[in-house]
Design a protein around this motif. Structure first.
Motif, PDB file in Angstrom:
ATOM      1  N   ILE A   1      -7.601  -0.374   2.534  1.00  0.00           N
ATOM      2  CA  ILE A   1      -7.557   0.827   1.442  1.00  0.00           C
ATOM      3  C   ILE A   1      -8.096   2.138   2.270  1.00  0.00           C
ATOM      4  N   CYS A   2      -8.956   1.610   3.368  1.00  0.00           N
ATOM      5  CA  CYS A   2      -9.724   2.419   3.480  1.00  0.00           C
ATOM      6  C   CYS A   2      -9.254   3.853   4.731  1.00  0.00           C
ATOM      7  N   ARG A   3      -7.584   2.845   4.941  1.00  0.00           N
ATOM      8  CA  ARG A   3      -7.277   4.416   5.128  1.00  0.00           C
ATOM      9  C   ARG A   3      -5.762   4.856   4.634  1.00  0.00           C
ATOM     10  N   CYS A   4      -6.144   4.322   3.658  1.00  0.00           N
ATOM     11  CA  CYS A   4      -5.376   5.420   2.058  1.00  0.00           C
ATOM     12  C   CYS A   4      -6.211   6.676   1.426  1.00  0.00           C
ATOM     13  N   GLY A   5      -7.420   6.038   1.527  1.00  0.00           N
ATOM     14  CA  GLY A   5      -8.067   7.803   0.964  1.00  0.00           C
ATOM     15  C   GLY A   5      -9.084   7.072   0.247  1.00  0.00           C
ATOM     16  N   ILE A   6      -9.466   5.383   0.071  1.00  0.00           N
ATOM     17  CA  ILE A   6     -10.522   5.264  -1.172  1.00  0.00           C
ATOM     18  C   ILE A   6     -11.903   5.636  -0.543  1.00  0.00           C
ATOM     19  N   ASP A   7     -12.141   5.802  -1.603  1.00  0.00           N
ATOM     20  CA  ASP A   7     -13.966   6.423  -2.167  1.00  0.00           C
ATOM     21  C   ASP A   7     -15.091   5.397  -2.802  1.00  0.00           C
ATOM     22  N   LEU A   8     -13.983   4.634  -2.789  1.00  0.00           N
ATOM     23  CA  LEU A   8     -15.537   3.313  -3.302  1.00  0.00           C
ATOM     24  C   LEU A   8     -15.075   1.180  -2.869  1.00  0.00           C
TER      25      LEU A   8
ATOM     26  N   VAL B   1     -11.611   3.770  -7.168  1.00  0.00           N
ATOM     27  CA  VAL B   1     -12.152   2.712  -6.165  1.00  0.00           C
ATOM     28  C   VAL B   1     -11.353   1.595  -6.521  1.00  0.00           C
ATOM     29  N   LYS B   2     -11.914   0.222  -5.315  1.00  0.00           N
ATOM     30  CA  LYS B   2     -10.489  -1.035  -5.116  1.00  0.00           C
ATOM     31  C   LYS B   2     -12.399  -2.103  -5.709  1.00  0.00           C
ATOM     32  N   HIS B   3     -11.614  -2.236  -6.481  1.00  0.00           N
ATOM     33  CA  HIS B   3     -11.823  -3.727  -6.590  1.00  0.00           C
ATOM     34  C   HIS B   3     -11.703  -4.857  -6.214  1.00  0.00           C
ATOM     35  N   MET B   4     -12.968  -5.720  -5.510  1.00  0.00           N
ATOM     36  CA  MET B   4     -12.621  -6.682  -4.690  1.00  0.00           C
ATOM     37  C   MET B   4     -13.540  -7.963  -4.919  1.00  0.00           C
ATOM     38  N   LYS B   5     -13.372  -7.780  -5.740  1.00  0.00           N
ATOM     39  CA  LYS B   5     -15.399  -8.970  -6.529  1.00  0.00           C
ATOM     40  C   LYS B   5     -14.209 -10.271  -5.624  1.00  0.00           C
ATOM     41  N   GLU B   6     -15.254 -11.208  -6.457  1.00  0.00           N
ATOM     42  CA  GLU B   6     -14.981 -12.126  -6.250  1.00  0.00           C
ATOM     43  C   GLU B   6     -14.916 -12.663  -4.078  1.00  0.00           C
TER      44      GLU B   6
ATOM     45  N   ARG C   1     -16.821   0.313   7.182  1.00  0.00           N
ATOM     46  CA  ARG C   1     -16.950   1.356   8.353  1.00  0.00           C
ATOM     47  C   ARG C   1     -16.688   1.715   9.391  1.00  0.00           C
ATOM     48  N   GLU C   2     -15.735   0.851   9.984  1.00  0.00           N
ATOM     49  CA  GLU C   2     -15.474   1.100  11.330  1.00  0.00           C
ATOM     50  C   GLU C   2     -14.006   2.242  10.371  1.00  0.00           C
ATOM     51  N   GLU C   3     -13.412   1.585   9.479  1.00  0.00           N
ATOM     52  CA  GLU C   3     -12.308   2.478   9.136  1.00  0.00           C
ATOM     53  C   GLU C   3     -12.640   3.762   8.358  1.00  0.00           C
ATOM     54  N   ASN C   4     -13.305   3.939   8.081  1.00  0.00           N
ATOM     55  CA  ASN C   4     -14.393   5.720   7.119  1.00  0.00           C
ATOM     56  C   ASN C   4     -16.043   4.977   6.586  1.00  0.00           C
ATOM     57  N   PRO C   5     -17.400   5.436   6.989  1.00  0.00           N
ATOM     58  CA  PRO C   5     -18.090   5.262   7.672  1.00  0.00           C
ATOM     59  C   PRO C   5     -18.776   5.581   5.665  1.00  0.00           C
ATOM     60  N   ARG C   6     -17.543   6.918   5.709  1.00  0.00           N
ATOM     61  CA  ARG C   6     -18.100   7.718   4.160  1.00  0.00           C
ATOM     62  C   ARG C   6     -17.804   6.456   2.705  1.00  0.00           C
TER      63      ARG C   6
ATOM     64  N   TYR D   1       0.497  -0.934  -0.372  1.00  0.00           N
ATOM     65  CA  TYR D   1       0.018   0.171   0.161  1.00  0.00           C
ATOM     66  C   TYR D   1       0.324   1.006  -0.400  1.00  0.00           C
ATOM     67  N   GLN D   2       1.717   1.100  -0.483  1.00  0.00           N
ATOM     68  CA  GLN D   2       3.232   1.752   0.528  1.00  0.00           C
ATOM     69  C   GLN D   2       3.046   3.459  -1.116  1.00  0.00           C
ATOM     70  N   GLN D   3       2.106   2.953  -2.185  1.00  0.00           N
ATOM     71  CA  GLN D   3       1.985   3.955  -3.242  1.00  0.00           C
ATOM     72  C   GLN D   3       0.904   4.259  -3.446  1.00  0.00           C
ATOM     73  N   VAL D   4      -0.356   3.607  -2.672  1.00  0.00           N
ATOM     74  CA  VAL D   4      -1.529   3.855  -3.400  1.00  0.00           C
ATOM     75  C   VAL D   4      -2.248   5.622  -2.608  1.00  0.00           C
ATOM     76  N   PRO D   5      -1.717   5.954  -1.639  1.00  0.00           N
ATOM     77  CA  PRO D   5      -2.199   6.706  -1.406  1.00  0.00           C
ATOM     78  C   PRO D   5      -2.153   8.619  -2.285  1.00  0.00           C
ATOM     79  N   ALA D   6      -0.393   7.502  -2.961  1.00  0.00           N
ATOM     80  CA  ALA D   6      -0.337   8.556  -4.268  1.00  0.00           C
ATOM     81  C   ALA D   6      -0.729   8.565  -5.035  1.00  0.00           C
ATOM     82  N   GLN D   7      -1.976   7.860  -5.279  1.00  0.00           N
ATOM     83  CA  GLN D   7      -2.389   7.320  -6.334  1.00  0.00           C
ATOM     84  C   GLN D   7      -3.718   7.771  -6.501  1.00  0.00           C
ATOM     85  N   ILE D   8      -3.847   7.193  -5.172  1.00  0.00           N
ATOM     86  CA  ILE D   8      -5.347   8.342  -4.987  1.00  0.00           C
ATOM     87  C   ILE D   8      -5.274   9.569  -4.682  1.00  0.00           C
ATOM     88  N   ARG D   9      -4.998  10.331  -4.277  1.00  0.00           N
ATOM     89  CA  ARG D   9      -4.922  11.603  -4.025  1.00  0.00           C
ATOM     90  C   ARG D   9      -4.413  12.219  -6.224  1.00  0.00           C
TER      91      ARG D   9
END
Length: 358
Positions: free
Chosen positions: A194-201, A145-150, A237-242, A127-135
């Motif tokens: 991924i929630c701690r990194c600031g993901i939206d969905l 968006v993070k895909h976590m299907k299956e 929800r515990e990490e980010n209810p939004r 996850y080291q580069q994820v916050p920068a991607q999200i920003r």
């Protein structure tokens, strides 16, 4: 109103200005897109509102072949959407489809799972580069968006084989529980990261239905999958209810829609019109959940005339989009049979009819 503001308003049914559009192209359609447009990135070219976030590659390099014994053909390769889990496949006879092989098919005891190299999807280094991607994407007014299907069921049968997993529920329940709990734990921990990194969905989902009814009985789903899916959603929800929670299942899932809403799903996908009436689903549940899909990839997109595609898109936006809560999208990836003219008819219909008049 910005793209991000409009998207979140749409998904929260709070007076958006326009209906968002989304779609994915299969490899053959990506090639066609490049031939037709001279461009390389269809999401950029068509100004789609979301972007997917990738983790850094794993540093693990396990050899999964011993778990297959002599059951694996020499030509088998990692299945691209489950490679880290050790799932292998061989090319199928049609387009990009593959015949899957299952690394846990020979196991019988819970203790054997301890030796399996499950993926390190929750490891900090990934996850080291994820916050920068999200920003980066947010600065461009795009939704991340993070895909976590299956999510649970599909990954379990990818690993175990569907026939074995179904038998396990009755004849080897301890093994089934241990496998599902392991997958759920990995998903929970990854979702928190991924929630701690600031993901939206976050996109969750398992295909748990056929086009007639549930693939497994509602009773089995309630017993084995609802509480585990609820654990993942609770972790988010515990990490980010939004964070918006999207749930995908092809087929007729009418019998579990109230349960999905109950455990916190915000968006249902794809509302497959060949097996569920999108208008009726909107009328029953549209005040509690949003919808993403609604355009048939077995019927309208491949086989209708462009004018019919355009009219169907307009009807979906006027009905499912009433009051917000809708993303116009095909019910699956746009497969090779879809004419280019029909894809363009969908895009043009969205351009012409997606604006709200209020």
């Amino acid at each position: 109103m910005t793209n991000r503001e409009n998207f979140f308003r749409a998904m929260r049914r709070d007076s958006p200005q326009w209906i968002p559009l989304d779609f994915r192209l299969c490899p053959a359609q990506v090639q066609r897109f490049r031939q037709e447009t001279g461009a390389d990135d269809f999401m950029e070219y068509f100004h789609l509102p979301i972007r997917y976030i990738d983790l850094l590659p794993t540093q693990q390099s396990p050899d999964f072949r011993p778990f297959y014994g002599d059951d694996l053909p020499q030509e088998a390769k990692p299945v691209n959407w489950a490679a880290e889990w050790g799932v292998m496949g061989v090319a199928g006879p049609v387009a990009h489809f593959e015949r899957m092989h299952h690394p846990l098919a020979r196991m019988t005891r819970v203790e054997e799972l301890d030796a399996y190299p499950f993926p390190d999807l929750a490891a900090d280094y990934r996850y080291q580069q994820v916050p920068a991607q999200i920003r980066q994407w947010k600065e461009r007014d795009l939704v991340t968006v993070k895909h976590m299907k299956e999510t649970i069921f599909e990954m379990a049968w990818f690993l175990r084989g569907m026939d074995n997993l179904m038998v396990d529920f009755y004849e080897n329940p301890d093994f089934a529980a241990a496998l599902l709990d392991k997958i759920t734990q990995i998903r929970e921990e990854s979702a928190r990261q991924i929630c701690r990194c600031g993901i939206d969905l976050i996109q969750l989902g398992d295909d748990v239905a056929t086009q007639r009814d549930m693939l497994l009985s509602p009773g089995l789903w309630w017993e084995w999958f609802k509480p585990r899916l609820a654990r993942i959603i609770r972790a988010i929800r515990e990490e980010n209810p939004r964070v918006l929670i999207f749930y995908h299942s092809c087929g007729n899932i009418r019998r579990i829609i109230p349960d999905l809403i109950e455990i916190g799903v915000d968006i249902l996908n794809p509302i497959q019109p060949e097996c569920m009436d999108p208008i009726q689903i909107k009328q029953e549940y549209g005040d509690r959940v949003s919808f993403w899909g609604g355009l048939g990839t077995q019927t309208t997109l491949p086989f209708a005339q462009p004018a019919q595609v355009r009219q169907t898109c307009r009807e979906r936006m006027e009905t499912m989009g009433a009051g917000g809560g809708f993303v116009l999208a095909p019910s699956h990836v746009v497969e090779p049979e879809v004419p280019w003219e029909n894809l363009m008819a969908m895009i043009e219909a969205h351009r012409d009819f997606s604006r709200y008049s209020f």
